[in-house]
Design an enzyme around this catalytic site. Structure first.
Site, PDB file in Angstrom:
ATOM      1  N   ARG A  60       0.829  -1.215   0.000  1.00  0.00           N
ATOM      2  CA  ARG A  60       0.000   0.000   0.000  1.00  0.00           C
ATOM      3  C   ARG A  60       0.859   1.259   0.000  1.00  0.00           C
ATOM      4  O   ARG A  60       0.532   2.254  -0.680  1.00  0.00           O
ATOM      5  CB  ARG A  60      -0.927  -0.019   1.218  1.00  0.00           C
ATOM      6  CG  ARG A  60      -1.923   1.129   1.276  1.00  0.00           C
ATOM      7  CD  ARG A  60      -2.939   0.879   2.392  1.00  0.00           C
ATOM      8  NE  ARG A  60      -3.971   1.914   2.453  1.00  0.00           N
ATOM      9  CZ  ARG A  60      -3.924   2.972   3.268  1.00  0.00           C
ATOM     10  NH1 ARG A  60      -2.889   3.133   4.092  1.00  0.00           N
ATOM     11  NH2 ARG A  60      -4.906   3.852   3.281  1.00  0.00           N
ATOM     12  N   HIS A  64       0.571   4.204  -2.769  1.00  0.00           N
ATOM     13  CA  HIS A  64       0.313   5.592  -2.399  1.00  0.00           C
ATOM     14  C   HIS A  64       1.477   6.502  -2.764  1.00  0.00           C
ATOM     15  O   HIS A  64       1.269   7.705  -2.974  1.00  0.00           O
ATOM     16  CB  HIS A  64      -0.003   5.695  -0.907  1.00  0.00           C
ATOM     17  CG  HIS A  64      -1.391   5.243  -0.566  1.00  0.00           C
ATOM     18  ND1 HIS A  64      -2.079   5.691   0.552  1.00  0.00           N
ATOM     19  CD2 HIS A  64      -2.235   4.386  -1.190  1.00  0.00           C
ATOM     20  CE1 HIS A  64      -3.280   5.122   0.586  1.00  0.00           C
ATOM     21  NE2 HIS A  64      -3.384   4.316  -0.458  1.00  0.00           N
ATOM     22  N   ASN A  92      -3.582   8.675   4.127  1.00  0.00           N
ATOM     23  CA  ASN A  92      -2.434   8.085   4.833  1.00  0.00           C
ATOM     24  C   ASN A  92      -2.502   8.212   6.345  1.00  0.00           C
ATOM     25  O   ASN A  92      -1.946   7.379   7.071  1.00  0.00           O
ATOM     26  CB  ASN A  92      -1.135   8.737   4.343  1.00  0.00           C
ATOM     27  CG  ASN A  92      -0.877   8.482   2.872  1.00  0.00           C
ATOM     28  OD1 ASN A  92      -1.208   7.429   2.340  1.00  0.00           O
ATOM     29  ND2 ASN A  92      -0.290   9.471   2.189  1.00  0.00           N
ATOM     30  N   HIS A 191      -5.849  -6.205  -2.699  1.00  0.00           N
ATOM     31  CA  HIS A 191      -6.689  -6.275  -1.499  1.00  0.00           C
ATOM     32  C   HIS A 191      -7.002  -7.714  -1.096  1.00  0.00           C
ATOM     33  O   HIS A 191      -7.833  -7.936  -0.221  1.00  0.00           O
ATOM     34  CB  HIS A 191      -7.988  -5.495  -1.718  1.00  0.00           C
ATOM     35  CG  HIS A 191      -7.804  -4.012  -1.667  1.00  0.00           C
ATOM     36  ND1 HIS A 191      -8.810  -3.112  -1.956  1.00  0.00           N
ATOM     37  CD2 HIS A 191      -6.715  -3.253  -1.362  1.00  0.00           C
ATOM     38  CE1 HIS A 191      -8.345  -1.875  -1.829  1.00  0.00           C
ATOM     39  NE2 HIS A 191      -7.077  -1.935  -1.467  1.00  0.00           N
TER      40      HIS A 191
END
Length: 316
Positions: A60, A64, A92, A191
């Site tokens: 992740r 990001h 975040n 995911h």
């Protein structure tokens, strides 16, 4: 002559784009830091053994990072009295994690080859290894990125896809980064590992109608209509610590945890691909690996751009 100028300009832009990306190579550190991949893999192996979730957290972080002005390590920068980074942007804050693991890897890499390997490249390798260690695919990571000297909290707030987004919004946010709808669906398969906070899926389990009733009831038990924002639930209810294709099977069964997850299987353009991935884990693995390489190629800093940070949290 005037009519040829835009064509020449376009060619220059295209050539400069390919030149920037051509500088990324899996062999970039072959002579300058030959043990790099082993150092990263060993550190990730120790980290995953300590906490299985960390593989998802590092994946992740990379996602990001890449979605905000390219894969440049900007997400790793700490706020200071005079500098506002991305760690406290809405996507975040209270959720981005794994920074200490990257710090440890950076320390080990610096001991082996000082001031040579960027934090951006370390993050790209760590994300790949975290996936592989949890049973997912592996791939060759193009290397040679350099680290940003700046960050953008506003870009992080605006450009990282939201867990509440619909398919049209997701499609456009990925297209803005040069990624296709196939990339969107494949990368969403990340995911299949990790956890999400109640605040990100509360609306889905209480308000959405395209959700399995038993699944919704299970999730409500740990995510009240108010309060408990930081209570966690697995994104993949069957195998939350194994990288597999159960995420897509869940979507077909209307058991996607996030609203944005279920949007991929809701009578829209991605339904057929979700079914393919749910039935064919090899196809998903291959597409995920390819999409990770494409995501890792978003606007890298190369050559003399940026810097090689000595400490991933601060500019030199």
């Amino acid at each position: 002559m005037a009519s040829t100028i835009p064509i020449v300009t376009l060619l220059i832009v295209l050539l400069s784009y390919h030149a920037a990306n051509a500088q990324l190579s899996p062999n970039f550190y072959a002579s300058s830091c030959p043990n790099l991949q082993t150092i990263v893999r060993n550190a990730m192996s120790r980290a995953v053994n300590r906490e299985t979730r960390i593989g998802a957290s590092i994946l992740r972080l990379f996602f990001h990072d890449c979605f905000v002005n390219g894969c440049d390590g900007s997400i790793l920068l700490d706020d200071t009295a005079t500098f506002t980074g991305e760690k406290n942007a809405v996507p975040n804050r209270n959720s981005a994690r794994g920074f200490e693991v990257i710090d440890t890897i950076k320390t080990n890499v610096e001991a082996a080859c000082s001031a040579t390997v960027s934090c951006a490249d370390i993050l790209a390798l760590a994300a790949r290894d975290g996936v592989a260690l949890l049973g997912g695919p592996t791939w060759q990571v193009p290397l040679g990125r350099r680290d940003a000297r700046t960050a953008s909290q506003s870009a992080a707030n605006n450009q990282i896809p939201s867990p509440f987004a619909n398919l049209a919004t997701l499609t456009s946010s990925f297209a803005a980064k040069g990624l296709s709808t196939r990339d969107l669906t494949a990368l969403s398969g990340g995911h299949t590992i990790g956890l999400a906070r109640c605040t990100t899926f509360r609306g889905r389990i209480y308000n959405d109608t395209n959700i399995d009733a038993n699944f919704a009831a299970t999730r409500r038990a740990n995510c009240p209509a108010s309060g408990g924002d930081n209570n966690l639930a697995p994104l993949d209810i069957q195998t939350p610590t194994r990288f597999d294709n159960d995420y897509f099977r869940n979507l077909v069964a209307r058991r996607g945890l996030l609203h944005s997850d279920q949007e991929l299987f809701n009578g829209g353009s991605q339904d057929a691909l979700v079914r393919t991935y749910s039935n064919n884990p090899a196809t998903f693995s291959a597409d995920f690996a390819a999409a990770m390489v494409r995501m890792g190629n978003i606007s890298p800093l190369t050559g003399t751009q940026g810097e090689i940070r000595r400490n991933c949290r601060v500019v030199n």
